[in-house]
Design a protein around this motif. Structure first.
Motif, PDB file in Angstrom:
ATOM      1  N   GLY A 247       5.683  25.759   5.236  1.00 31.37           N
ATOM      2  CA  GLY A 247       5.015  25.698   6.000  1.00 31.37           C
ATOM      3  C   GLY A 247       4.971  26.302   6.592  1.00 31.37           C
ATOM      4  O   GLY A 247       2.890  26.915   6.598  1.00 31.37           O
ATOM      5  N   ARG A 268       3.527  17.654  14.291  1.00 30.42           N
ATOM      6  CA  ARG A 268       3.162  16.663  13.269  1.00 30.42           C
ATOM      7  C   ARG A 268       1.967  16.656  12.704  1.00 30.42           C
ATOM      8  O   ARG A 268       2.003  16.560  11.575  1.00 30.42           O
ATOM      9  CB  ARG A 268       2.831  15.211  14.443  1.00 30.42           C
ATOM     10  N   GLU A 269       1.030  17.433  13.018  1.00 32.00           N
ATOM     11  CA  GLU A 269      -0.124  17.981  11.842  1.00 32.00           C
ATOM     12  C   GLU A 269      -0.807  18.931  12.889  1.00 32.00           C
ATOM     13  O   GLU A 269      -1.060  18.913  13.888  1.00 32.00           O
ATOM     14  CB  GLU A 269      -1.170  16.437  12.133  1.00 32.00           C
ATOM     15  N   ARG A 288       2.912  16.228   8.752  1.00 32.06           N
ATOM     16  CA  ARG A 288       4.568  16.222   8.572  1.00 32.06           C
ATOM     17  C   ARG A 288       4.646  14.714   8.541  1.00 32.06           C
ATOM     18  O   ARG A 288       4.190  14.066   9.204  1.00 32.06           O
ATOM     19  CB  ARG A 288       5.504  16.587  10.168  1.00 32.06           C
ATOM     20  N   GLN A 292       9.106  12.821   2.605  1.00 35.16           N
ATOM     21  CA  GLN A 292       8.518  13.900   2.305  1.00 35.16           C
ATOM     22  C   GLN A 292       8.982  13.307   0.832  1.00 35.16           C
ATOM     23  O   GLN A 292       9.878  12.914   0.113  1.00 35.16           O
ATOM     24  CB  GLN A 292       9.173  14.994   2.634  1.00 35.16           C
ATOM     25  N   PRO A 298       6.658  20.790   2.944  1.00 35.84           N
ATOM     26  CA  PRO A 298       7.102  20.426   4.042  1.00 35.84           C
ATOM     27  C   PRO A 298       5.909  20.809   5.292  1.00 35.84           C
ATOM     28  O   PRO A 298       6.789  22.251   4.798  1.00 35.84           O
ATOM     29  CB  PRO A 298       9.086  20.578   4.611  1.00 35.84           C
ATOM     30  N   LEU A 299       5.738  20.417   5.889  1.00 36.10           N
ATOM     31  CA  LEU A 299       5.065  21.441   7.243  1.00 36.10           C
ATOM     32  C   LEU A 299       6.368  21.516   8.266  1.00 36.10           C
ATOM     33  O   LEU A 299       6.972  21.037   9.348  1.00 36.10           O
ATOM     34  CB  LEU A 299       4.586  20.139   8.331  1.00 36.10           C
ATOM     35  N   ILE A 300       7.263  22.969   8.610  1.00 35.99           N
ATOM     36  CA  ILE A 300       8.285  23.221   9.595  1.00 35.99           C
ATOM     37  C   ILE A 300       7.404  24.207   9.902  1.00 35.99           C
ATOM     38  O   ILE A 300       7.041  25.017   8.958  1.00 35.99           O
ATOM     39  CB  ILE A 300       9.094  24.069   8.237  1.00 35.99           C
TER      40      ILE A 300
END
Length: 372
Positions: A247, A268-269, A288, A292, A298-300
């Motif tokens: 991420g 979120r983005e 996010r 998924q 995933p955007l963690i």
């Protein structure tokens, strides 16, 4: 030191001509065999390696002393490592009797959210059809203690280092360019520059003068947009292209500041922009999504404490200041914010890095995008 072998192509032509004119099959075959031996010495200018999903990363394969291994492709670390703690064969299993030379040295290394015990050796390395004219230093992972990351083996593709760091994989080869075609799951290692003089290339910045142990593939951030709003950065920021990360990892100087003013779970983005000397924008974007899919990264968002810019490292900075560095760091101040962009940002991109000239190109792939 880069090792180059020059081969006389006329010798190959003479061998083939002799084979064509000799008549008897045995003579023809002997001449062809000689030609084939010479041809095998002509190392290819590039090799394309398949990438495969391995959890939250991409992996590829290579060989050391004829033994095959698998590892996470990592632009954020410098070493070629192999698995020596063979509880699982997922990463291969190193056999000390295969011919490599022990360097009589071991160390503790930290990368990928783990501390590993490494035994250092020297052996023959190859990537598919690409081999090298001299043995290469590599590390055998004998133990691993996870600190939040996965216990994986990493193939490090960061090239330049500070004097206190052991020789990197790429500095021992004549590889000068990396081309990641993530949508098609391919990695090209090239012995000639692939970016060249492209006017749209983004200059990369060497952070070693500020204390980084290796030169990550980093660029100055032109703009950062989070949840649709431009972040008003209080100091310069750099983004590191890190294929070993899933991420977004943010230095605590930004993560814990009023500049971001959002916990990681609320992000979120994110869009991070770079700008070329001619004014062309390149955007790295991740978001996010609610569900998924198996193909998404995933955007963690997580923080990291970086020791690179500590004043206590002044002596290390002075030492590396005498070594060749690329990219200007003066405009960054002494401690810029740092963003590590992982595969959530890169997995839909075609990314080209010329390691010796420190220039990169990145485009979002489309179904009609050409394959280099």
């Amino acid at each position: 030191m880069r090792l180059v072998v020059s081969v006389d192509r006329s010798a190959v032509l003479r061998a083939l001509a002799a084979a064509a004119a000799s008549g008897p099959w045995c003579v023809e075959r002997a001449a062809a065999s000689r030609a084939e031996r010479v041809l095998r010495q002509m190392r290819p200018s590039a090799v394309v390696l398949p990438l495969e999903r391995c959890g939250g990363a991409f992996c590829t394969q290579y060989a050391v002393d004829g033994q095959r291994f698998r590892a996470v492709v990592d632009t954020g670390s410098p070493f070629l490592l192999v698995n020596g703690d063979c509880v699982s064969s997922r990463w291969g299993c190193f056999d000390t009797g295969a011919g490599s030379l022990s360097l009589g040295d071991s160390s503790e290394e930290g990368y990928g959210g783990q501390d590993v015990g490494v035994e250092w050796r020297r052996g023959e390395v190859s990537f598919g059809a690409m081999s090298f004219s001299a043995p290469i230093n590599f590390g055998v992972v004998r133990s691993s203690v996870g600190k939040g990351g996965t216990q994986a083996i990493y193939l490090g593709l960061a090239k330049d280092r500070s004097p206190r760091v052991r020789p990197t994989l790429l500095e021992q080869t004549d590889i000068v360019s990396l081309y990641f075609d993530f949508p098609r799951q391919r990695l090209t290692l090239a012995r000639r520059p692939l970016v060249g003089n492209d006017a749209n290339a983004i200059p990369l910045i060497d952070l070693r003068p500020l204390g980084a142990p290796v030169a990550p593939y980093a660029f100055q951030v032109h703009r950062m947009i989070v949840n649709g709003r431009t972040v008003q950065l209080g100091r310069p920021a750099v983004a590191v292209l890190d294929t070993g990360t899933t991420g977004l990892v943010i230095s605590e100087s930004l993560y814990d500041s009023d500049e971001l003013a959002l916990p990681g779970a609320a992000v979120r983005e994110v869009t991070v922009e770079a700008i070329s000397p001619r004014g062309r924008l390149t955007s790295f974007r991740a978001e996010r999504s609610r569900g998924q899919s198996s193909n998404e990264f995933p955007l963690i968002v997580t923080p990291v404490s970086l020791p690179w810019f500590d004043t206590a490292r002044g002596s290390a900075r002075r030492a590396v200041a005498t070594a060749p560095t690329r990219g200007r760091v003066g405009a960054l101040g002494s401690a810029p914010h740092v963003l590590f962009l992982g595969l959530a940002f890169l997995s839909e991109m075609q990314l080209t890095i010329d390691t010796d000239t420190s220039r990169m190109l990145a485009v979002r792939a489309t179904p009609t995008a050409p394959v280099r």
